[in-house]
Design a protein around this motif. Structure first.
Motif, PDB file in Angstrom:
ATOM      1  N   UNK A  78       6.320   5.232  -2.127  1.00 24.95           N
ATOM      2  CA  UNK A  78       6.583   6.045  -0.988  1.00 24.95           C
ATOM      3  C   UNK A  78       8.245   5.483  -0.394  1.00 24.95           C
ATOM      4  N   UNK A  79       8.162   4.232  -0.351  1.00 28.57           N
ATOM      5  CA  UNK A  79       9.701   3.460  -0.062  1.00 28.57           C
ATOM      6  C   UNK A  79      10.727   3.789  -0.715  1.00 28.57           C
ATOM      7  N   UNK A  80      10.259   3.714  -2.223  1.00 25.46           N
ATOM      8  CA  UNK A  80      11.263   3.999  -3.149  1.00 25.46           C
ATOM      9  C   UNK A  80      11.774   5.241  -3.159  1.00 25.46           C
ATOM     10  N   UNK A  81      10.971   6.337  -2.910  1.00 24.50           N
ATOM     11  CA  UNK A  81      11.758   7.554  -2.930  1.00 24.50           C
ATOM     12  C   UNK A  81      12.366   7.533  -1.599  1.00 24.50           C
ATOM     13  N   UNK A  82      12.017   7.202  -0.439  1.00 24.34           N
ATOM     14  CA  UNK A  82      12.732   7.078   0.751  1.00 24.34           C
ATOM     15  C   UNK A  82      14.213   6.645   0.308  1.00 24.34           C
ATOM     16  N   UNK A  83      14.464   5.477  -0.465  1.00 24.17           N
ATOM     17  CA  UNK A  83      15.562   4.833  -0.559  1.00 24.17           C
ATOM     18  C   UNK A  83      16.302   5.819  -1.519  1.00 24.17           C
ATOM     19  N   UNK A  84      15.745   6.755  -2.308  1.00 27.98           N
ATOM     20  CA  UNK A  84      16.404   7.473  -3.477  1.00 27.98           C
ATOM     21  C   UNK A  84      17.134   8.701  -2.503  1.00 27.98           C
ATOM     22  N   UNK A  85      16.481   8.953  -1.471  1.00 23.43           N
ATOM     23  CA  UNK A  85      17.441   9.978  -0.384  1.00 23.43           C
ATOM     24  C   UNK A  85      18.427   9.316   0.453  1.00 23.43           C
ATOM     25  N   UNK A  86      17.908   8.276   1.148  1.00 25.28           N
ATOM     26  CA  UNK A  86      18.829   7.646   2.396  1.00 25.28           C
ATOM     27  C   UNK A  86      19.742   6.650   1.501  1.00 25.28           C
ATOM     28  N   UNK A  87      19.740   6.023   0.509  1.00 22.92           N
ATOM     29  CA  UNK A  87      20.336   5.057   0.037  1.00 22.92           C
ATOM     30  C   UNK A  87      20.246   3.806   0.256  1.00 22.92           C
ATOM     31  N   UNK A  88      20.014   3.672   1.625  1.00 23.23           N
ATOM     32  CA  UNK A  88      19.808   2.378   2.169  1.00 23.23           C
ATOM     33  C   UNK A  88      18.494   2.422   3.679  1.00 23.23           C
ATOM     34  N   UNK A  89      17.704   1.282   3.469  1.00 27.64           N
ATOM     35  CA  UNK A  89      16.532   1.354   4.458  1.00 27.64           C
ATOM     36  C   UNK A  89      16.683   0.039   5.271  1.00 27.64           C
ATOM     37  N   UNK A  90      16.780   0.235   6.648  1.00 24.04           N
ATOM     38  CA  UNK A  90      16.660  -0.963   7.640  1.00 24.04           C
ATOM     39  C   UNK A  90      15.410  -1.165   8.088  1.00 24.04           C
ATOM     40  N   UNK A  91      14.976  -2.602   8.008  1.00 19.98           N
ATOM     41  CA  UNK A  91      13.709  -2.828   8.618  1.00 19.98           C
ATOM     42  C   UNK A  91      14.213  -3.961   9.739  1.00 19.98           C
ATOM     43  N   UNK A  92      13.890  -3.696  10.783  1.00 19.65           N
ATOM     44  CA  UNK A  92      14.258  -4.448  12.100  1.00 19.65           C
ATOM     45  C   UNK A  92      13.057  -5.002  12.916  1.00 19.65           C
ATOM     46  N   UNK A  93      13.034  -6.266  13.368  1.00 15.18           N
ATOM     47  CA  UNK A  93      11.660  -6.714  14.462  1.00 15.18           C
ATOM     48  C   UNK A  93      10.734  -7.196  13.475  1.00 15.18           C
ATOM     49  N   UNK A  94      10.716  -7.444  12.216  1.00 15.24           N
ATOM     50  CA  UNK A  94       9.656  -7.888  11.382  1.00 15.24           C
ATOM     51  C   UNK A  94       9.603  -9.365  11.409  1.00 15.24           C
ATOM     52  N   UNK A  95       8.275  -9.983  11.540  1.00 15.58           N
ATOM     53  CA  UNK A  95       8.120 -11.503  11.392  1.00 15.58           C
ATOM     54  C   UNK A  95       8.606 -12.361  10.254  1.00 15.58           C
ATOM     55  N   UNK A  96       9.979 -12.191  10.027  1.00 15.57           N
ATOM     56  CA  UNK A  96      10.645 -12.938   8.838  1.00 15.57           C
ATOM     57  C   UNK A  96      11.531 -14.029   9.417  1.00 15.57           C
ATOM     58  N   UNK A  97      11.167 -15.241   9.177  1.00 20.75           N
ATOM     59  CA  UNK A  97      11.822 -16.332   9.976  1.00 20.75           C
ATOM     60  C   UNK A  97      12.683 -17.033   8.867  1.00 20.75           C
ATOM     61  N   UNK A  98      12.350 -17.174   7.510  1.00 16.57           N
ATOM     62  CA  UNK A  98      13.030 -17.971   6.756  1.00 16.57           C
ATOM     63  C   UNK A  98      13.304 -17.325   5.372  1.00 16.57           C
TER      64      UNK A  98
ATOM     65  N   UNK B 279       0.690  -1.175  -0.087  1.00 17.54           N
ATOM     66  CA  UNK B 279       0.016  -0.018   0.040  1.00 17.54           C
ATOM     67  C   UNK B 279       0.738   1.210   0.015  1.00 17.54           C
ATOM     68  N   UNK B 280       1.912   1.288   0.647  1.00 18.16           N
ATOM     69  CA  UNK B 280       2.814   2.273   0.695  1.00 18.16           C
ATOM     70  C   UNK B 280       3.408   2.658  -0.704  1.00 18.16           C
ATOM     71  N   UNK B 281       3.850   1.438  -1.116  1.00 20.54           N
ATOM     72  CA  UNK B 281       4.390   1.632  -2.652  1.00 20.54           C
ATOM     73  C   UNK B 281       3.282   2.027  -3.645  1.00 20.54           C
ATOM     74  N   UNK B 282       2.125   1.650  -3.626  1.00 20.49           N
ATOM     75  CA  UNK B 282       1.173   2.203  -4.327  1.00 20.49           C
ATOM     76  C   UNK B 282       0.804   3.654  -4.110  1.00 20.49           C
ATOM     77  N   UNK B 283       1.318   4.209  -3.243  1.00 17.91           N
ATOM     78  CA  UNK B 283       1.128   5.756  -2.929  1.00 17.91           C
ATOM     79  C   UNK B 283       2.311   6.398  -3.337  1.00 17.91           C
ATOM     80  N   UNK B 284       2.393   6.583  -4.743  1.00 20.04           N
ATOM     81  CA  UNK B 284       3.451   7.187  -5.478  1.00 20.04           C
ATOM     82  C   UNK B 284       4.891   6.680  -5.062  1.00 20.04           C
TER      83      UNK B 284
END
Length: 403
Positions: free
Chosen positions: A83-103, A76-81
């Protein structure tokens, strides 16, 4: 030319108000990392821009959040113009921590939620077996081997635009992933080594990559892994070569990619490439390269591990002082990301460099998975007509803006 995006980040990154997400929507919040893991970027980034931008779940009980809710929110964030891709274009790198990713499969679902096209690696130089859709190990080299800062796939004409790394298992000591800005690297190099940048802009580079029938070093690829996807066990030598050459032709490089078969059945590919690219969102110049990595890796690991040799585009050697200068600047501007189990790092490969530090303990103490994707403007092939566009950021207006 100033960057168009605002580098500031609100404490809570929520869904845009007009976004309607089926099912549960969650929020992310930005948080600070230690100075060794996060830094304010220098010019030409806008003041206060940090990298990586660190995000975590803004939930009273983050452990109750299911992966489907995270995936839904990312979509949904990405569908709104974008959003996260534009954050990447500014910061270069994003860190996501504490997500329910197990494998690997959870990681695949998360990465695909960004909506990018999976990247097909043509001419892979590392061993990266498939673990889940578009997911494989990041690098299988021995734990004492340094992989210095570089943009992904700078030695070939076709590179991914976005890179995802997931920490399935983090070592207690070492094994960090470096983060540095290719925009900042260009800016510093232009000021401190202007003659070097001029030579790169004028000549580009010649990249000579060696592929052998057998694995050249532990963690490296074979010729079949690189170009032999259509080669069958019963193929004779002539057929095998035709199938390999057909894959090489997919680069679409014409006279800018040539090759020579070796007596042992291997192959040496030579590409003429640009090392200076343009960030699409800002028009700023970025040093898209592995030059410092080839230099530093050879110094630390021994020259025998380098299967890539890069020269100026006219075939002359790049002076060692310039390569050492790139490494010196990189050491000054980078941070080392200390992995937590479950972390996901997302790099904009056009403007951010990554790598891998050695670690203590056992080889299996560090398990990092990778996933590569294309964006709307893959920093890939060019021909004579496009060369000026590749280095368009070196015109007077853009150089003045980066100064």
């Amino acid at each position: 030319m100033a960057a168009a995006s605002d580098p500031s980040h609100a404490h809570t990154i929520a869904l845009p108000s007009k976004a309607i997400a089926p099912g549960r929507a969650i929020k992310f919040e930005a948080f600070d990392l230690p100075e060794t893991n996060q830094k304010k970027l220098g010019l030409p980034h806008l003041p206060g821009t940090i990298s990586p931008l660190a995000l975590r779940l803004a939930e009273a009980d983050p452990t109750s959040v299911e992966l489907d809710a995270v995936v839904n929110t990312i979509k949904t964030l990405q569908a709104q113009d974008s959003f996260l891709t534009k954050k990447l274009a500014v910061h270069g790198t994003l860190l996501f921590r504490g997500l329910p990713i197990r494998d690997a499969h959870d990681f695949s679902k998360f990465a695909h939620a960004f909506g990018y096209r999976p990247h097909e690696i043509i001419g892979i130089v590392v061993d990266r077996p498939l673990l889940a859709p578009n997911k494989g190990p990041a690098n299988e080299s021995p734990k004492d081997v340094l992989v210095y800062n570089h943009n992904e796939s700078p030695q070939v004409p076709y590179a991914p635009e976005y890179i995802f790394f997931y920490s399935h298992k983090a070592p207690k000591s070492g094994g960090e992933s470096p983060i540095s800005s290719s925009l900042e690297l260009f800016h510093r190099a232009q000021k401190e080594m202007p003659e070097f940048i001029h030579e790169l802009a004028e000549k580009g580079i010649l990249s000579k990559v060696t592929y052998k029938v057998d694995q050249q070093y532990k963690g490296g690829s074979t010729l079949k892994q690189a170009f032999g996807k259509l080669v069958e066990p019963g193929d004779d030598e002539a057929t095998r070569r035709l199938k390999v050459e057909a894959q090489i032709s997919r680069y679409g490089r014409g006279k800018h990619t040539t090759w020579e078969w070796t007596d042992d059945g291997g192959l040496v590919l030579t590409h003429r490439l640009p090392a200076i690219r343009t960030q699409p969102q800002t028009g700023l110049p970025t040093l898209f390269t592995g030059l410092a990595a080839y230099y530093k890796n050879a110094k630390v690991n021994g020259a025998g591990r380098n299967i890539t040799q890069q020269l100026y585009g006219d075939g002359t050697l790049i002076p060692e002082e310039y390569l050492a200068g790139l490494a010196r600047i990189t050491d000054d501007i980078r941070v080392l990301h200390k992995w937590h189990q479950g972390d996901v790092l997302v790099y904009d490969n056009v403007i951010a460099q990554h790598g891998r530090e050695p670690w203590q303990g056992e080889q299996e103490d560090r398990v990092i998975m990778a996933s590569l994707f294309d964006g709307n403007q893959v920093p890939g092939a060019y021909n004579d007509a496009d060369w000026a566009q590749v280095v368009q950021a070196l015109d007077d207006d853009a150089v003045g803006a980066a100064a």
